[in-house]
Write a protein that holds these residues in place. Structure first.
Motif, PDB file in Angstrom:
ATOM      1  N   VAL A  41      -5.143   9.746  -7.824  1.00 11.13           N
ATOM      2  CA  VAL A  41      -5.489  10.671  -6.751  1.00 11.13           C
ATOM      3  C   VAL A  41      -5.007  12.063  -7.132  1.00 11.13           C
ATOM      4  CG1 VAL A  41      -5.415   8.886  -4.964  1.00 11.13           C
ATOM      5  CG2 VAL A  41      -3.350  10.213  -5.487  1.00 11.13           C
ATOM      6  N   ARG A  42      -5.630  13.069  -6.539  1.00  6.38           N
ATOM      7  CA  ARG A  42      -5.223  14.447  -6.823  1.00  6.38           C
ATOM      8  C   ARG A  42      -5.016  15.213  -5.525  1.00  6.38           C
ATOM      9  NH1 ARG A  42     -10.280  17.405  -6.499  1.00  6.38           N
ATOM     10  NH2 ARG A  42     -12.074  16.050  -6.899  1.00  6.38           N
ATOM     11  N   GLY A  43      -4.236  16.266  -5.646  1.00  9.22           N
ATOM     12  CA  GLY A  43      -3.999  17.128  -4.486  1.00  9.22           C
ATOM     13  C   GLY A  43      -2.932  16.633  -3.545  1.00  9.22           C
ATOM     14  N   ALA A  44      -2.113  15.666  -3.954  1.00  8.55           N
ATOM     15  CA  ALA A  44      -1.099  15.100  -3.059  1.00  8.55           C
ATOM     16  C   ALA A  44       0.129  15.998  -2.995  1.00  8.55           C
ATOM     17  CB  ALA A  44      -0.705  13.709  -3.522  1.00  8.55           C
ATOM     18  N   GLY A  57      -0.507  11.097  -9.485  1.00 11.14           N
ATOM     19  CA  GLY A  57      -0.237  10.072  -8.492  1.00 11.14           C
ATOM     20  C   GLY A  57      -1.364   9.055  -8.417  1.00 11.14           C
ATOM     21  N   TYR A  58      -1.061   7.881  -7.872  1.00 11.69           N
ATOM     22  CA  TYR A  58      -2.030   6.789  -7.778  1.00 11.69           C
ATOM     23  C   TYR A  58      -1.883   6.104  -6.417  1.00 11.69           C
ATOM     24  CZ  TYR A  58      -1.945   7.286 -12.882  1.00 11.69           C
ATOM     25  OH  TYR A  58      -1.994   7.784 -14.169  1.00 11.69           O
ATOM     26  N   ARG A  59      -2.949   5.538  -5.943  1.00 15.13           N
ATOM     27  CA  ARG A  59      -2.870   4.667  -4.780  1.00 15.13           C
ATOM     28  C   ARG A  59      -2.143   3.380  -5.171  1.00 15.13           C
ATOM     29  NH1 ARG A  59      -6.274   5.679  -0.384  1.00 15.13           N
ATOM     30  NH2 ARG A  59      -7.817   7.339  -0.707  1.00 15.13           N
ATOM     31  N   ILE A  60      -1.385   2.852  -4.251  1.00 21.57           N
ATOM     32  CA  ILE A  60      -0.825   1.512  -4.420  1.00 21.57           C
ATOM     33  C   ILE A  60      -1.728   0.553  -3.640  1.00 21.57           C
ATOM     34  CG2 ILE A  60       1.135  -0.021  -4.013  1.00 21.57           C
ATOM     35  CD1 ILE A  60       2.950   2.422  -4.154  1.00 21.57           C
ATOM     36  N   GLU A  61      -2.287  -0.412  -4.336  1.00 22.48           N
ATOM     37  CA  GLU A  61      -3.218  -1.360  -3.725  1.00 22.48           C
ATOM     38  C   GLU A  61      -2.743  -2.775  -4.019  1.00 22.48           C
ATOM     39  OE1 GLU A  61      -6.822  -0.239  -5.621  1.00 22.48           O
ATOM     40  OE2 GLU A  61      -7.105   1.582  -4.418  1.00 22.48           O
ATOM     41  N   ASN A  62      -2.336  -3.482  -2.967  1.00 22.04           N
ATOM     42  CA  ASN A  62      -1.852  -4.867  -3.089  1.00 22.04           C
ATOM     43  C   ASN A  62      -0.712  -4.992  -4.100  1.00 22.04           C
ATOM     44  OD1 ASN A  62      -3.833  -5.835  -1.235  1.00 22.04           O
ATOM     45  ND2 ASN A  62      -5.358  -5.773  -2.895  1.00 22.04           N
ATOM     46  N   GLY A  63       0.187  -4.008  -4.054  1.00 19.46           N
ATOM     47  CA  GLY A  63       1.358  -4.071  -4.912  1.00 19.46           C
ATOM     48  C   GLY A  63       1.120  -3.715  -6.360  1.00 19.46           C
ATOM     49  N   ARG A  97       0.849  -1.191   0.000  1.00 19.33           N
ATOM     50  CA  ARG A  97       0.000   0.000   0.000  1.00 19.33           C
ATOM     51  C   ARG A  97       0.884   1.242   0.000  1.00 19.33           C
ATOM     52  NH1 ARG A  97       0.470   2.289   4.862  1.00 19.33           N
ATOM     53  NH2 ARG A  97      -1.212   3.755   4.429  1.00 19.33           N
ATOM     54  N   GLY A  98       0.274   2.376  -0.352  1.00 17.33           N
ATOM     55  CA  GLY A  98       1.023   3.618  -0.344  1.00 17.33           C
ATOM     56  C   GLY A  98       0.630   4.498  -1.514  1.00 17.33           C
ATOM     57  N   LEU A  99       1.564   5.335  -1.939  1.00 11.66           N
ATOM     58  CA  LEU A  99       1.324   6.275  -3.036  1.00 11.66           C
ATOM     59  C   LEU A  99       2.363   6.045  -4.121  1.00 11.66           C
ATOM     60  CD1 LEU A  99      -0.268   8.855  -4.019  1.00 11.66           C
ATOM     61  CD2 LEU A  99       1.619  10.191  -3.025  1.00 11.66           C
ATOM     62  N   TYR A 100       1.886   5.956  -5.362  1.00  9.92           N
ATOM     63  CA  TYR A 100       2.762   5.822  -6.524  1.00  9.92           C
ATOM     64  C   TYR A 100       2.790   7.161  -7.247  1.00  9.92           C
ATOM     65  CZ  TYR A 100       4.707   3.938 -10.892  1.00  9.92           C
ATOM     66  OH  TYR A 100       5.494   3.682 -11.992  1.00  9.92           O
ATOM     67  N   VAL A 101       3.965   7.762  -7.359  1.00 12.20           N
ATOM     68  CA  VAL A 101       4.110   9.076  -7.986  1.00 12.20           C
ATOM     69  C   VAL A 101       4.648   8.900  -9.395  1.00 12.20           C
ATOM     70  CG1 VAL A 101       5.231  11.327  -7.880  1.00 12.20           C
ATOM     71  CG2 VAL A 101       4.496  10.196  -5.770  1.00 12.20           C
ATOM     72  N   LYS A 102       3.842   9.276 -10.373  1.00  7.45           N
ATOM     73  CA  LYS A 102       4.261   9.158 -11.766  1.00  7.45           C
ATOM     74  C   LYS A 102       4.810  10.467 -12.309  1.00  7.45           C
ATOM     75  CE  LYS A 102       2.816   7.151 -16.172  1.00  7.45           C
ATOM     76  NZ  LYS A 102       1.715   6.484 -16.902  1.00  7.45           N
ATOM     77  N   LYS A 103       4.349  11.590 -11.756  1.00  7.11           N
ATOM     78  CA  LYS A 103       4.808  12.896 -12.230  1.00  7.11           C
ATOM     79  C   LYS A 103       4.854  13.867 -11.062  1.00  7.11           C
ATOM     80  CE  LYS A 103       5.880  15.562 -15.850  1.00  7.11           C
ATOM     81  NZ  LYS A 103       6.977  15.244 -16.777  1.00  7.11           N
ATOM     82  N   MET A 104       6.010  14.497 -10.877  1.00  4.71           N
ATOM     83  CA  MET A 104       6.157  15.500  -9.828  1.00  4.71           C
ATOM     84  C   MET A 104       5.768  16.869 -10.357  1.00  4.71           C
ATOM     85  SD  MET A 104       7.354  14.034  -7.031  1.00  4.71           S
ATOM     86  CE  MET A 104       8.326  15.201  -6.087  1.00  4.71           C
ATOM     87  N   GLY A 105       5.311  17.717  -9.447  1.00  3.11           N
ATOM     88  CA  GLY A 105       5.044  19.109  -9.777  1.00  3.11           C
ATOM     89  C   GLY A 105       6.142  19.997  -9.211  1.00  3.11           C
ATOM     90  N   GLY A 106       5.781  21.207  -8.843  1.00  2.60           N
ATOM     91  CA  GLY A 106       6.751  22.141  -8.285  1.00  2.60           C
ATOM     92  C   GLY A 106       7.043  21.824  -6.831  1.00  2.60           C
TER      93      GLY A 106
END
Length: 461
Positions: free
Chosen positions: A403-406, A391-397, A365-374
Protein backbone atom coordinates in the motif's frame (compact mmCIF):
# COMPACT_ATOMS: atom_id res chain seq x y z
CA UNK A 1 46.63 14.92 17.55
CA UNK A 2 49.23 17.31 18.94
CA UNK A 3 48.20 20.95 18.50
CA UNK A 4 50.71 22.53 20.89
CA UNK A 5 48.16 24.35 23.06
CA UNK A 6 48.65 25.08 26.77
CA UNK A 7 45.20 23.90 27.85
CA UNK A 8 45.80 24.52 31.55
CA UNK A 9 46.59 28.18 30.95
CA UNK A 10 43.56 28.64 28.73
CA UNK A 11 41.21 26.99 31.23
CA UNK A 12 42.67 28.94 34.14
CA UNK A 13 42.12 32.23 32.33
CA UNK A 14 38.58 31.21 31.37
CA UNK A 15 37.79 30.74 35.06
CA UNK A 16 39.74 33.75 36.34
CA UNK A 17 36.54 35.77 36.96
CA UNK A 18 34.79 32.78 38.50
CA UNK A 19 32.54 30.06 37.21
CA UNK A 20 31.69 26.43 37.87
CA UNK A 21 33.29 24.68 34.90
CA UNK A 22 35.19 25.38 31.69
CA UNK A 23 36.28 23.33 28.72
CA UNK A 24 38.15 23.64 25.44
CA UNK A 25 36.96 21.73 22.38
CA UNK A 26 39.35 21.40 19.45
CA UNK A 27 38.26 19.82 16.18
CA UNK A 28 40.01 18.86 12.96
CA UNK A 29 37.73 17.42 10.26
CA UNK A 30 38.34 16.17 6.72
CA UNK A 31 35.00 15.83 4.89
CA UNK A 32 34.47 14.39 1.41
CA UNK A 33 31.21 14.22 -0.56
CA UNK A 34 30.67 12.69 -4.02
CA UNK A 35 27.28 13.24 -5.64
CA UNK A 36 25.97 11.55 -8.79
CA UNK A 37 22.90 12.99 -10.51
CA UNK A 38 21.67 12.94 -14.10
CA UNK A 39 24.01 10.03 -14.86
CA UNK A 40 27.18 11.92 -14.02
CA UNK A 41 29.24 13.04 -11.07
CA UNK A 42 27.84 16.48 -10.30
CA UNK A 43 29.87 17.33 -7.20
CA UNK A 44 33.07 16.32 -5.50
CA UNK A 45 33.44 18.39 -2.35
CA UNK A 46 36.38 18.02 -0.01
CA UNK A 47 38.12 20.19 2.51
CA UNK A 48 39.53 20.57 5.98
CA UNK A 49 37.96 22.25 8.99
CA UNK A 50 40.03 23.30 11.93
CA UNK A 51 38.96 25.26 14.97
CA UNK A 52 38.32 25.48 18.69
CA UNK A 53 35.61 26.58 21.08
CA UNK A 54 35.77 27.62 24.73
CA UNK A 55 32.86 27.27 27.11
CA UNK A 56 32.35 28.72 30.58
CA UNK A 57 29.54 27.46 32.82
CA UNK A 58 28.53 29.78 35.65
CA UNK A 59 25.36 29.81 37.72
CA UNK A 60 23.74 27.22 35.39
CA UNK A 61 24.33 29.53 32.44
CA UNK A 62 26.78 29.21 29.56
CA UNK A 63 29.12 31.54 27.69
CA UNK A 64 30.61 30.17 24.47
CA UNK A 65 33.01 31.49 21.85
CA UNK A 66 34.97 29.89 19.02
CA UNK A 67 37.80 30.59 16.58
CA UNK A 68 39.46 28.96 13.58
CA UNK A 69 42.93 29.94 14.82
CA UNK A 70 44.19 27.20 17.10
CA UNK A 71 47.18 28.54 19.03
CA UNK A 72 47.73 29.17 22.71
CA UNK A 73 47.75 32.94 22.16
CA UNK A 74 44.49 32.96 20.19
CA UNK A 75 42.77 30.73 22.74
CA UNK A 76 43.99 32.87 25.63
CA UNK A 77 42.47 35.85 23.87
CA UNK A 78 39.22 33.93 23.43
CA UNK A 79 39.29 32.91 27.11
CA UNK A 80 39.60 36.56 28.02
CA UNK A 81 36.36 37.22 26.17
CA UNK A 82 34.48 34.27 27.68
CA UNK A 83 35.51 35.05 31.26
CA UNK A 84 33.77 38.44 31.08
CA UNK A 85 30.45 36.62 31.38
CA UNK A 86 31.28 35.75 35.01
CA UNK A 87 31.93 38.43 37.59
CA UNK A 88 32.59 36.61 40.84
CA UNK A 89 36.20 37.84 41.08
CA UNK A 90 37.32 34.44 42.31
CA UNK A 91 40.67 32.94 41.45
CA UNK A 92 41.12 29.26 40.55
CA UNK A 93 44.22 27.22 41.23
CA UNK A 94 46.34 25.63 38.54
CA UNK A 95 44.66 22.92 36.50
CA UNK A 96 46.66 19.70 36.09
CA UNK A 97 45.34 17.71 33.15
CA UNK A 98 45.47 13.92 32.93
CA UNK A 99 44.77 12.15 29.66
CA UNK A 100 41.79 9.80 29.81
CA UNK A 101 42.22 6.20 28.72
CA UNK A 102 40.05 4.80 25.93
CA UNK A 103 37.72 2.10 27.24
CA UNK A 104 36.05 0.94 24.02
CA UNK A 105 37.37 0.04 20.58
CA UNK A 106 35.75 1.48 17.47
CA UNK A 107 38.07 -0.13 14.95
CA UNK A 108 38.27 0.71 11.25
CA UNK A 109 39.35 -2.24 9.11
CA UNK A 110 39.56 -0.56 5.68
CA UNK A 111 40.60 3.06 5.94
CA UNK A 112 38.84 5.16 3.25
CA UNK A 113 42.10 7.05 2.72
CA UNK A 114 43.43 3.92 1.01
CA UNK A 115 40.99 4.40 -1.87
CA UNK A 116 41.36 7.47 -4.04
CA UNK A 117 38.45 9.72 -4.94
CA UNK A 118 38.22 8.41 -8.50
CA UNK A 119 37.61 4.87 -7.25
CA UNK A 120 34.94 6.10 -4.88
CA UNK A 121 33.33 8.00 -7.72
CA UNK A 122 33.39 4.81 -9.78
CA UNK A 123 31.53 2.98 -7.01
CA UNK A 124 28.91 5.77 -6.97
CA UNK A 125 28.48 5.58 -10.75
CA UNK A 126 28.00 1.80 -10.61
CA UNK A 127 25.24 2.26 -8.03
CA UNK A 128 23.58 4.85 -10.26
CA UNK A 129 23.73 2.48 -13.21
CA UNK A 130 22.24 -0.39 -11.19
CA UNK A 131 19.33 1.72 -10.01
CA UNK A 132 18.53 2.99 -13.49
CA UNK A 133 18.76 -0.50 -14.99
CA UNK A 134 16.33 -1.93 -12.45
CA UNK A 135 13.21 -0.84 -14.35
CA UNK A 136 12.30 1.39 -17.27
CA UNK A 137 10.01 3.40 -14.96
CA UNK A 138 13.02 4.86 -13.13
CA UNK A 139 13.24 8.57 -13.97
CA UNK A 140 15.76 10.06 -11.55
CA UNK A 141 18.55 8.67 -9.39
CA UNK A 142 20.62 10.53 -6.80
CA UNK A 143 23.56 8.70 -5.22
CA UNK A 144 25.63 10.37 -2.51
CA UNK A 145 28.81 9.13 -0.83
CA UNK A 146 30.00 10.97 2.27
CA UNK A 147 32.90 10.50 4.62
CA UNK A 148 34.27 12.64 7.39
CA UNK A 149 37.24 11.92 9.61
CA UNK A 150 36.73 13.98 12.76
CA UNK A 151 39.50 14.31 15.32
CA UNK A 152 38.66 16.02 18.60
CA UNK A 153 40.42 17.01 21.80
CA UNK A 154 38.42 18.05 24.87
CA UNK A 155 40.24 19.57 27.85
CA UNK A 156 38.13 20.42 30.89
CA UNK A 157 38.63 22.14 34.22
CA UNK A 158 37.87 18.93 36.12
CA UNK A 159 41.40 17.85 35.18
CA UNK A 160 40.71 15.58 32.23
CA UNK A 161 41.78 15.65 28.62
CA UNK A 162 40.17 13.28 26.12
CA UNK A 163 40.97 12.55 22.48
CA UNK A 164 38.75 10.81 19.95
CA UNK A 165 38.88 10.03 16.25
CA UNK A 166 35.63 9.26 14.44
CA UNK A 167 35.38 8.01 10.89
CA UNK A 168 31.86 8.69 9.67
CA UNK A 169 30.92 6.95 6.42
CA UNK A 170 27.48 7.09 4.76
CA UNK A 171 25.94 6.37 1.39
CA UNK A 172 22.46 7.47 0.31
CA UNK A 173 20.38 6.51 -2.73
CA UNK A 174 17.20 8.35 -3.71
CA UNK A 175 15.17 7.06 -6.68
CA UNK A 176 12.15 8.54 -8.45
CA UNK A 177 9.89 6.32 -10.59
CA UNK A 178 6.80 7.27 -12.57
CA UNK A 179 4.11 5.53 -14.56
CA UNK A 180 1.36 7.62 -16.10
CA UNK A 181 0.30 10.20 -13.52
CA UNK A 182 1.72 8.24 -10.59
CA UNK A 183 5.10 9.31 -9.18
CA UNK A 184 6.76 7.42 -6.32
CA UNK A 185 10.12 7.55 -4.58
CA UNK A 186 12.44 5.04 -2.96
CA UNK A 187 15.15 5.85 -0.47
CA UNK A 188 17.83 3.75 1.18
CA UNK A 189 20.78 4.73 3.37
CA UNK A 190 23.66 2.94 5.07
CA UNK A 191 26.37 4.26 7.32
CA UNK A 192 28.16 4.22 10.61
CA UNK A 193 31.47 4.70 12.39
CA UNK A 194 33.18 2.49 9.84
CA UNK A 195 35.61 2.20 7.01
CA UNK A 196 35.10 0.76 3.54
CA UNK A 197 34.23 -2.58 5.14
CA UNK A 198 30.75 -1.05 5.33
CA UNK A 199 30.32 -1.93 1.65
CA UNK A 200 31.37 -5.55 2.17
CA UNK A 201 28.19 -6.24 4.08
CA UNK A 202 26.10 -3.68 2.16
CA UNK A 203 27.37 -3.30 -1.44
CA UNK A 204 26.32 0.09 -2.75
CA UNK A 205 24.89 -1.53 -5.90
CA UNK A 206 22.51 -3.56 -3.75
CA UNK A 207 21.54 -0.49 -1.75
CA UNK A 208 20.66 1.25 -5.02
CA UNK A 209 18.63 -1.71 -6.25
CA UNK A 210 16.73 -1.79 -2.98
CA UNK A 211 15.77 1.87 -3.32
CA UNK A 212 14.75 1.32 -6.95
CA UNK A 213 12.67 -1.74 -6.06
CA UNK A 214 10.77 0.24 -3.43
CA UNK A 215 10.01 3.10 -5.83
CA UNK A 216 8.80 0.77 -8.59
CA UNK A 217 6.72 -1.37 -6.25
CA UNK A 218 4.88 1.68 -4.93
CA UNK A 219 3.75 2.60 -8.47
CA UNK A 220 1.23 -0.24 -8.50
CA UNK A 221 0.54 -0.35 -4.76
CA UNK A 222 -3.02 0.05 -3.53
CA UNK A 223 -4.05 3.15 -1.63
CA UNK A 224 -3.49 2.71 2.08
CA UNK A 225 -6.43 1.74 4.29
CA UNK A 226 -7.84 4.43 6.56
CA UNK A 227 -8.97 4.15 10.18
CA UNK A 228 -7.94 2.61 13.49
CA UNK A 229 -6.35 -0.80 13.16
CA UNK A 230 -3.54 -3.04 14.41
CA UNK A 231 -0.07 -2.17 13.11
CA UNK A 232 2.97 -4.42 13.10
CA UNK A 233 6.24 -2.50 12.85
CA UNK A 234 8.97 -4.66 11.33
CA UNK A 235 12.45 -4.47 12.80
CA UNK A 236 13.52 -3.44 9.28
CA UNK A 237 11.54 -0.23 9.80
CA UNK A 238 14.33 0.97 12.07
CA UNK A 239 13.78 3.11 15.15
CA UNK A 240 12.28 6.27 13.67
CA UNK A 241 9.30 6.04 16.00
CA UNK A 242 11.36 5.54 19.16
CA UNK A 243 13.67 8.40 18.15
CA UNK A 244 10.96 10.95 17.48
CA UNK A 245 8.04 9.91 19.66
CA UNK A 246 10.11 9.03 22.73
CA UNK A 247 13.81 9.89 22.40
CA UNK A 248 13.61 13.67 22.11
CA UNK A 249 11.26 13.82 25.07
CA UNK A 250 13.90 12.08 27.19
CA UNK A 251 16.62 14.69 26.51
CA UNK A 252 17.21 16.47 29.81
CA UNK A 253 17.11 20.06 28.53
CA UNK A 254 13.59 19.59 27.17
CA UNK A 255 12.47 17.75 30.30
CA UNK A 256 13.88 20.42 32.63
CA UNK A 257 12.20 23.25 30.71
CA UNK A 258 8.80 21.54 30.77
CA UNK A 259 8.87 20.95 27.01
CA UNK A 260 8.59 17.18 27.33
CA UNK A 261 5.56 15.06 28.05
CA UNK A 262 7.90 13.02 30.29
CA UNK A 263 8.91 15.94 32.55
CA UNK A 264 8.74 15.08 36.27
CA UNK A 265 7.91 11.43 35.53
CA UNK A 266 11.10 9.70 36.74
CA UNK A 267 10.09 6.52 38.54
CA UNK A 268 6.67 6.38 36.90
CA UNK A 269 5.33 3.92 34.36
CA UNK A 270 5.37 5.44 30.86
CA UNK A 271 5.27 2.27 28.74
CA UNK A 272 4.16 -1.33 28.65
CA UNK A 273 6.15 -3.71 30.91
CA UNK A 274 7.39 -5.24 27.65
CA UNK A 275 9.24 -2.03 26.73
CA UNK A 276 12.79 -1.10 27.72
CA UNK A 277 14.52 1.83 26.04
CA UNK A 278 18.32 2.12 25.87
CA UNK A 279 20.72 4.75 24.55
CA UNK A 280 24.13 3.20 23.86
CA UNK A 281 27.11 5.08 22.40
CA UNK A 282 29.47 2.11 22.83
CA UNK A 283 28.17 -0.04 19.96
CA UNK A 284 30.90 -0.81 17.45
CA UNK A 285 30.24 0.44 13.93
CA UNK A 286 27.02 2.34 14.70
CA UNK A 287 26.59 5.88 13.46
CA UNK A 288 25.88 7.37 16.88
CA UNK A 289 28.90 5.81 18.62
CA UNK A 290 32.04 7.46 19.99
CA UNK A 291 34.73 6.85 22.60
CA UNK A 292 34.08 10.14 24.41
CA UNK A 293 31.22 12.58 23.94
CA UNK A 294 31.91 16.19 22.96
CA UNK A 295 32.48 17.12 26.61
CA UNK A 296 35.09 14.42 27.20
CA UNK A 297 32.74 12.10 29.10
CA UNK A 298 33.16 8.37 28.48
CA UNK A 299 30.70 6.76 26.07
CA UNK A 300 28.21 4.66 27.96
CA UNK A 301 25.05 2.59 27.85
CA UNK A 302 22.10 4.28 29.56
CA UNK A 303 18.87 2.48 30.39
CA UNK A 304 16.18 5.13 30.03
CA UNK A 305 13.10 2.97 30.44
CA UNK A 306 13.27 -0.35 32.30
CA UNK A 307 10.27 -2.62 31.69
CA UNK A 308 8.04 0.40 31.30
CA UNK A 309 9.41 2.51 34.18
CA UNK A 310 11.19 5.79 33.35
CA UNK A 311 14.61 5.65 35.02
CA UNK A 312 16.52 8.71 33.83
CA UNK A 313 16.95 11.32 31.12
CA UNK A 314 19.83 11.91 28.68
CA UNK A 315 22.20 14.40 30.32
CA UNK A 316 25.11 16.56 29.29
CA UNK A 317 27.27 18.26 31.91
CA UNK A 318 25.14 21.40 32.24
CA UNK A 319 21.79 19.67 32.63
CA UNK A 320 23.35 17.13 34.99
CA UNK A 321 24.60 19.99 37.18
CA UNK A 322 21.08 21.40 37.33
CA UNK A 323 19.69 18.08 38.60
CA UNK A 324 22.65 17.28 40.85
CA UNK A 325 23.60 14.22 38.78
CA UNK A 326 26.41 12.97 36.58
CA UNK A 327 26.38 13.32 32.81
CA UNK A 328 25.21 10.24 30.92
CA UNK A 329 27.73 11.02 28.16
CA UNK A 330 25.18 12.64 25.84
CA UNK A 331 26.78 16.07 25.41
CA UNK A 332 27.10 16.48 21.65
CA UNK A 333 27.77 19.28 19.20
CA UNK A 334 27.84 19.55 15.42
CA UNK A 335 31.26 21.21 15.35
CA UNK A 336 33.54 23.53 17.26
CA UNK A 337 31.20 26.37 16.29
CA UNK A 338 28.47 24.98 18.55
CA UNK A 339 28.02 24.53 22.29
CA UNK A 340 27.19 21.00 23.46
CA UNK A 341 23.59 20.03 24.24
CA UNK A 342 21.93 16.73 25.28
CA UNK A 343 21.49 14.49 22.25
CA UNK A 344 20.70 10.87 21.51
CA UNK A 345 23.36 8.47 20.20
CA UNK A 346 22.19 4.93 19.30
CA UNK A 347 18.70 4.77 20.75
CA UNK A 348 16.61 1.60 20.75
CA UNK A 349 13.77 -0.40 22.13
CA UNK A 350 15.45 -3.51 23.51
CA UNK A 351 14.51 -6.89 21.98
CA UNK A 352 11.80 -8.92 23.70
CA UNK A 353 10.95 -12.61 23.70
CA UNK A 354 8.28 -12.99 21.00
CA UNK A 355 9.01 -14.71 17.69
CA UNK A 356 8.71 -12.02 14.96
CA UNK A 357 6.91 -14.42 12.63
CA UNK A 358 4.35 -15.28 15.28
CA UNK A 359 3.68 -11.60 15.95
CA UNK A 360 2.59 -11.29 12.33
CA UNK A 361 0.68 -14.58 12.17
CA UNK A 362 -1.28 -13.70 15.33
CA UNK A 363 -2.52 -10.48 13.71
CA UNK A 364 -5.47 -11.32 11.39
CA UNK A 365 -5.68 -7.88 9.76
CA UNK A 366 -4.03 -4.49 9.84
CA UNK A 367 -0.97 -2.75 8.43
CA UNK A 368 2.56 -4.15 8.24
CA UNK A 369 5.22 -1.42 8.18
CA UNK A 370 8.51 -2.46 6.63
CA UNK A 371 10.06 0.99 6.22
CA UNK A 372 9.30 4.25 7.99
CA UNK A 373 9.60 7.65 6.37
CA UNK A 374 9.88 11.07 7.97
CA UNK A 375 7.80 12.31 10.86
CA UNK A 376 6.98 15.08 13.30
CA UNK A 377 6.39 15.04 17.03
CA UNK A 378 5.18 17.55 19.59
CA UNK A 379 7.45 16.82 22.57
CA UNK A 380 5.18 18.76 24.94
CA UNK A 381 2.21 16.40 24.57
CA UNK A 382 3.77 13.46 22.70
CA UNK A 383 1.52 13.64 19.63
CA UNK A 384 3.18 12.41 16.43
CA UNK A 385 2.59 11.69 12.76
CA UNK A 386 4.88 9.49 10.64
CA UNK A 387 4.97 8.59 6.99
CA UNK A 388 5.22 4.96 5.90
CA UNK A 389 7.52 4.58 2.91
CA UNK A 390 6.92 0.83 2.53
CA UNK A 391 3.82 -0.83 3.96
CA UNK A 392 1.58 -3.84 3.30
CA UNK A 393 -1.87 -5.00 4.27
CA UNK A 394 -1.96 -7.80 6.80
CA UNK A 395 -4.38 -10.45 5.53
CA UNK A 396 -5.12 -13.54 7.66
CA UNK A 397 -1.86 -13.17 9.53
CA UNK A 398 0.33 -12.88 6.42
CA UNK A 399 1.85 -10.03 4.42
CA UNK A 400 -0.57 -9.02 1.67
CA UNK A 401 -0.55 -6.40 -1.06
CA UNK A 402 1.69 -3.32 -0.78
CA UNK A 403 0.00 0.00 0.00
CA UNK A 404 1.10 3.59 -0.49
CA UNK A 405 0.35 6.90 1.12
CA UNK A 406 0.03 5.54 4.67
CA UNK A 407 0.67 7.62 7.77
CA UNK A 408 0.65 6.71 11.45
CA UNK A 409 -0.90 9.23 13.85
CA UNK A 410 -0.85 8.81 17.59
CA UNK A 411 0.51 9.80 20.98
CA UNK A 412 3.91 8.53 22.14
CA UNK A 413 3.04 7.62 25.75
CA UNK A 414 -0.27 6.03 24.72
CA UNK A 415 1.37 3.94 21.99
CA UNK A 416 4.16 2.81 24.32
CA UNK A 417 1.60 1.74 26.91
CA UNK A 418 -0.42 -0.20 24.35
CA UNK A 419 2.33 -2.30 22.69
CA UNK A 420 1.41 -5.92 23.39
CA UNK A 421 4.13 -7.90 21.58
CA UNK A 422 7.88 -7.26 21.28
CA UNK A 423 10.03 -9.40 18.98
CA UNK A 424 13.38 -11.02 19.69
CA UNK A 425 14.98 -9.38 16.63
CA UNK A 426 16.55 -5.92 16.25
CA UNK A 427 16.93 -3.68 13.20
CA UNK A 428 18.81 -0.38 12.84
CA UNK A 429 18.33 2.75 10.77
CA UNK A 430 20.60 5.78 10.47
CA UNK A 431 20.10 9.50 10.32
CA UNK A 432 21.33 12.97 11.14
CA UNK A 433 19.25 14.36 13.97
CA UNK A 434 18.47 18.06 13.96
CA UNK A 435 18.01 20.10 17.12
CA UNK A 436 18.66 23.76 17.98
CA UNK A 437 20.20 24.31 14.55
CA UNK A 438 22.71 21.47 15.01
CA UNK A 439 22.94 18.10 13.29
CA UNK A 440 24.28 14.99 15.03
CA UNK A 441 24.88 11.52 13.52
CA UNK A 442 22.62 8.93 15.16
CA UNK A 443 21.19 5.48 14.70
CA UNK A 444 17.90 4.11 15.97
CA UNK A 445 16.72 0.55 16.43
CA UNK A 446 13.75 -1.55 17.40
CA UNK A 447 12.55 -5.14 17.31
CA UNK A 448 9.33 -6.19 15.58
CA UNK A 449 6.48 -4.55 17.54
CA UNK A 450 2.71 -4.82 17.53
CA UNK A 451 0.49 -1.84 18.31
CA UNK A 452 -3.03 -3.26 18.83
CA UNK A 453 -4.72 -0.10 17.55
CA UNK A 454 -3.49 3.15 16.04
CA UNK A 455 -4.87 5.63 13.53
CA UNK A 456 -3.72 4.91 9.99
CA UNK A 457 -4.18 7.73 7.53
CA UNK A 458 -4.17 7.35 3.78
CA UNK A 459 -5.76 8.57 0.59
CA UNK A 460 -9.53 8.25 0.61
CA UNK A 461 -10.83 7.24 -2.81
Amino acid sequence: MDVGVDYSAVLKKSLSNGGDFADVFIEKSSPLAIVCEDNRIEKVISGKEWGAGIRLVFGQRTAYAYTNEVTTDSLLELAGIVRQAAAENSQHTDINLCKKNVRIDLSIRRDPDRMDASQKAGMVLQANKAARAFNRCIRQVLVTYRENRQRVIIASSDGCIAEDERMYLTALVHVVASQGDVVQTGYEAIGGIAGLELFEENPLVQVAEKAARRAVMMLTAQKAPVGRMPVVLSSEAGGTMIHEAVGHGLEADLAQSGLSVYSRMIGERIASPLISVVDDATLEGRRGSFRFDDEGVDAQRTVLVDRGILKTFLYDRLTAMKDGLRSTGNGRRESYKHRPIPRMTNTMIAPGESDPGKILSSTPRGLYVKKMGGGQVNTVNGDFVFEVSEGYRIENGTIGEPVRGATLTGNGPQVLMSIDQVGSDLGFSIGTCGKDGQGSPVSDAQPTLRIPEITVGGVVS
